[in-house]
Design an enzyme around this catalytic site. Structure first.
Site, PDB file in Angstrom:
ATOM      1  N   LYS A 166       0.664  -1.180  -0.859  1.00 20.86           N
ATOM      2  CA  LYS A 166      -0.213   0.310   0.350  1.00 20.86           C
ATOM      3  C   LYS A 166       0.907   2.003   0.398  1.00 20.86           C
ATOM      4  CE  LYS A 166      -2.511   1.483   3.637  1.00 20.86           C
ATOM      5  NZ  LYS A 166      -2.224   2.838   4.070  1.00 20.86           N
TER       6      LYS A 166
ATOM      7  N   GLU B  99      -8.877   7.890   3.773  1.00 21.60           N
ATOM      8  CA  GLU B  99      -9.385   8.191   5.221  1.00 21.60           C
ATOM      9  C   GLU B  99      -9.592   9.407   5.485  1.00 21.60           C
ATOM     10  OE1 GLU B  99      -5.003   6.997   6.964  1.00 21.60           O
ATOM     11  OE2 GLU B  99      -6.102   8.223   8.600  1.00 21.60           O
TER      12      GLU B  99
HETATM   13  O1  KIV Z   1      -1.187   2.462   8.639  1.00 23.29           O
HETATM   14  C1  KIV Z   1      -2.365   2.131   8.593  1.00 23.29           C
HETATM   15  O2  KIV Z   1      -2.893   0.767  10.152  1.00 23.29           O
HETATM   16  C2  KIV Z   1      -2.989   2.604   7.444  1.00 23.29           C
HETATM   17  C3  KIV Z   1      -4.983   2.766   8.325  1.00 23.29           C
HETATM   18  C4  KIV Z   1      -5.149   3.098   8.982  1.00 23.29           C
HETATM   19  C5  KIV Z   1      -5.757   2.270   6.681  1.00 23.29           C
HETATM   20  O3  KIV Z   1      -2.780   2.926   6.630  1.00 23.29           O
END
Ligand code: KIV
Length: 259
Positions: free
Chosen positions: A111, A177
């Site tokens: 991600k 978010e």
């Molecule tokens: O780092 C994380 O836990 C995240 C979530 C808040 C989506 O990016």
């Protein structure tokens, strides 16, 4: 138990809500894996586990170590690993680091936080076989103010553009978010891939929360967090009881000794 693939996640759009949680350890991975579609090894671990004030100092090696453990104990869910701050400053660095993460952890995807400014990088990774989950709206790695987004028109336009471009770049899902609900709804309708909300209303294809927050283990609970449990209190009461029993010579009992 059938492994959840990216294809299955894509098929859920407009059909079944996608349930996601973060996990960083053996126990959280085992529990989340029983029920969730996606597990995110989030760089929120910096704050949640290591007490850092933000996620900026999280190291790639720390993500790799936690992701290896999570993957070992998550047999069914799709496991996504956060690329930490400054590990994807350009497409070549991003590819080198993401390839290393996938090779060492055997996780399913990475991600990346950001909109239009990182879509070339997302496309570069996807074309080279690394599945990417996007993350738009509030970006914890680069923000100083943890405020919700999308109320004013210019911000709304920028986030909508980010969503469309992240979709076009080949990401298989987008975390959104802290977005106002109308914008979350509009994006979810507009993009072809699942949107996963955190503080972005029910008008998303799925939801994610930080596991420590929903279990009540944190110190700070934003409005969008629902505490499903108060584990911190339960843990404290257990420790208190144990110490009292030791001091009063009530523990160990006959059940806890070897003869
Ligand atoms: O780092 C994380 O836990 C995240 C979530 C808040 C989506 O990016």
């Amino acid at each position: 138990m059938k492994k959840i693939t990216i294809k299955k996640i894509l098929e859920k759009k407009n059909k079944q809500p996608i349930a996601c949680l973060t996990a960083y350890s053996k126990v959280t991975a085992q529990i989340a894996d029983k029920y969730c579609d996606i597990i995110l090894v989030g760089d929120s671990l910096g704050m949640v586990l290591y007490g850092m004030k933000n996620t900026k100092q999280v190291k790639l090696q720390t993500m790799i170590d936690h992701a290896k453990t999570v993957k070992k104990f998550a047999r069914k869910s799709l496991v996504v690993v956060d690329m930490p701050y400054r590990t994807y400053t350009n497409k070549f660095t991003a590819y080198k680091n993401a390839k290393n993460v996938i090779k060492k952890t055997k996780c399913d995807a990475v991600k990346l936080e950001g909109g239009s400014e990182i879509t070339k990088t997302i496309g570069y990774l996807v074309k080279r076989g690394i599945p990417v989950m996007g993350h738009i709206g509030l970006l914890p790695q680069t923000t100083n103010k943890f405020l919700f987004k999308g109320k004013n028109l210019s911000q709304k336009k920028k986030i909508l553009k980010d969503a469309v471009e992240v979709d076009k770049s080949g990401a298989f899902a987008i975390v959104m978010e802290c977005l106002v609900q109308d914008l979350a709804k509009e994006i979810t309708k507009k993009v072809s891939i699942p949107t996963i909300g955190i503080g972005a209303s029910k008008h998303c294809d799925g939801q994610i929360l930080v596991i420590d927050d929903m279990l009540g283990l944190g110190d700070f609970f934003p409005k969008f967090v629902k505490k499903y449990s108060n584990l911190k209190k339960i843990m404290e009461n257990s420790v208190k009881k144990y110490v009292k029993e030791v001091k009063q010579r009530q523990f160990p009992t006959i059940k806890n000794i070897y003869k």
